[in-house]
Design an enzyme around this catalytic site. Structure first.
Site, short mmCIF file in Angstrom:
data_model
loop_
_atom_site.label_atom_id
_atom_site.label_comp_id
_atom_site.label_asym_id
_atom_site.label_seq_id
_atom_site.Cartn_x
_atom_site.Cartn_y
_atom_site.Cartn_z
CG HIS A 9 20.72 0.22 11.20
ND1 HIS A 9 19.75 -0.35 12.01
CD2 HIS A 9 21.54 -0.79 10.83
CE1 HIS A 9 20.00 -1.64 12.13
NE2 HIS A 9 21.08 -1.93 11.43
CB CYS A 65 14.42 -3.17 7.12
SG CYS A 65 13.61 -4.69 6.60
N GLY A 68 13.87 -6.09 3.78
CA GLY A 68 12.42 -5.86 3.65
C GLY A 68 11.62 -6.91 4.41
CG HIS A 98 -4.20 -9.49 -8.77
ND1 HIS A 98 -3.95 -10.77 -9.24
CD2 HIS A 98 -4.66 -8.79 -9.86
CE1 HIS A 98 -4.24 -10.85 -10.52
NE2 HIS A 98 -4.67 -9.66 -10.94
CG ASN A 99 -2.01 -8.84 -3.48
OD1 ASN A 99 -1.08 -8.84 -4.28
ND2 ASN A 99 -2.69 -9.94 -3.21
NE ARG A 132 -9.78 -12.91 -10.81
CZ ARG A 132 -9.44 -12.07 -11.81
NH1 ARG A 132 -10.32 -11.19 -12.26
NH2 ARG A 132 -8.24 -12.11 -12.34
CG HIS A 133 -8.25 -9.19 -7.69
ND1 HIS A 133 -7.58 -10.38 -7.72
CD2 HIS A 133 -8.39 -8.80 -8.99
CE1 HIS A 133 -7.30 -10.70 -8.96
NE2 HIS A 133 -7.78 -9.76 -9.75
NE ARG A 136 -9.81 -14.67 -5.79
CZ ARG A 136 -9.48 -14.76 -7.07
NH1 ARG A 136 -8.52 -14.02 -7.58
NH2 ARG A 136 -10.11 -15.62 -7.84
C1 RB5 Z 1 19.43 -5.13 10.25
O1 RB5 Z 1 20.73 -5.61 10.36
C2 RB5 Z 1 18.56 -6.11 9.45
O2 RB5 Z 1 18.36 -7.26 10.19
C3 RB5 Z 1 17.25 -5.46 9.06
O3 RB5 Z 1 17.50 -4.32 8.32
C4 RB5 Z 1 16.30 -6.28 8.22
O4 RB5 Z 1 16.92 -6.80 7.11
C5 RB5 Z 1 15.48 -7.25 8.96
O5 RB5 Z 1 14.65 -7.97 8.41
#
Ligand code: RB5
Length: 148
Positions: A9, A65, A68, A98-99, A132-133, A136
């Site tokens: 959300h 989120c 993140g 690299h990843n 090399r990546h 790894r």
């Molecule tokens: C939601 O409130 C929040 O916890 C979620 O979006 C996120 O940041 C979690 O890591």
């Protein structure tokens, strides 16, 4: 490219913006929710997206989120998922070079729509350097201790 996207959300608005942006660029996007700003649990959506990438149903995914952080923690529990939390352009480029990151994670409460779209562009257009990546990555991606 065919991508899968998901959010909770806290990043619903950003998910809609990114999805529209990707479709305008000619990508095919499978949306696994959330579908409104009603409260949901990020692990529920994060697991669906990470599982789809882990199983090879999609080459790349995007998870969003509030910060993140939660989404990246969830996604990286899945074999062959290399989820990168990138709230800046440098990390977005490096996560590909690299990843070989196959899931991009961003925080909808950390960055704005304009920067997020730039991050997606960089992440989509930057190639993995291999060499090399790759060596790894071979040390942890698909290694026996990854089995859960
Ligand atoms: C939601 O409130 C929040 O916890 C979620 O979006 C996120 O940041 C979690 O890591």
């Amino acid at each position: 490219m065919k991508l899968v996207i998901g959010c909770d959300h806290a990043a619903f608005g950003l998910k809609e913006t990114i999805k529209r942006h990707l479709v305008e660029q000619g990508h095919e996007v499978e949306d696994m929710g959330a579908f409104s700003e009603a409260s949901v649990d990020y692990p529920d959506i994060g697991r669906q997206v990470a599982s789809a990438v882990s199983q090879g149903r999609f080459g790349r995914g995007i998870l969003l989120c509030g910060t993140g952080l939660g989404m990246s923690m969830v996604a990286n529990r899945f074999p062959h998922v290399r989820a990168a939390l990138c709230n800046d352009l440098f990390s977005a480029g490096m996560s590909r070079r690299h990843n070989d990151a196959n899931i991009l994670v961003m925080g909808g409460r950390v960055i704005g729509d304009v920067l997020a779209k730039e991050i997606v562009k960089t992440w989509m257009e930057t190639a993995f350097e291999g060499g090399r990546h790759q060596r790894r990555l071979d040390q942890f991606d698909g290694a026996p201790d990854d089995k859960r």
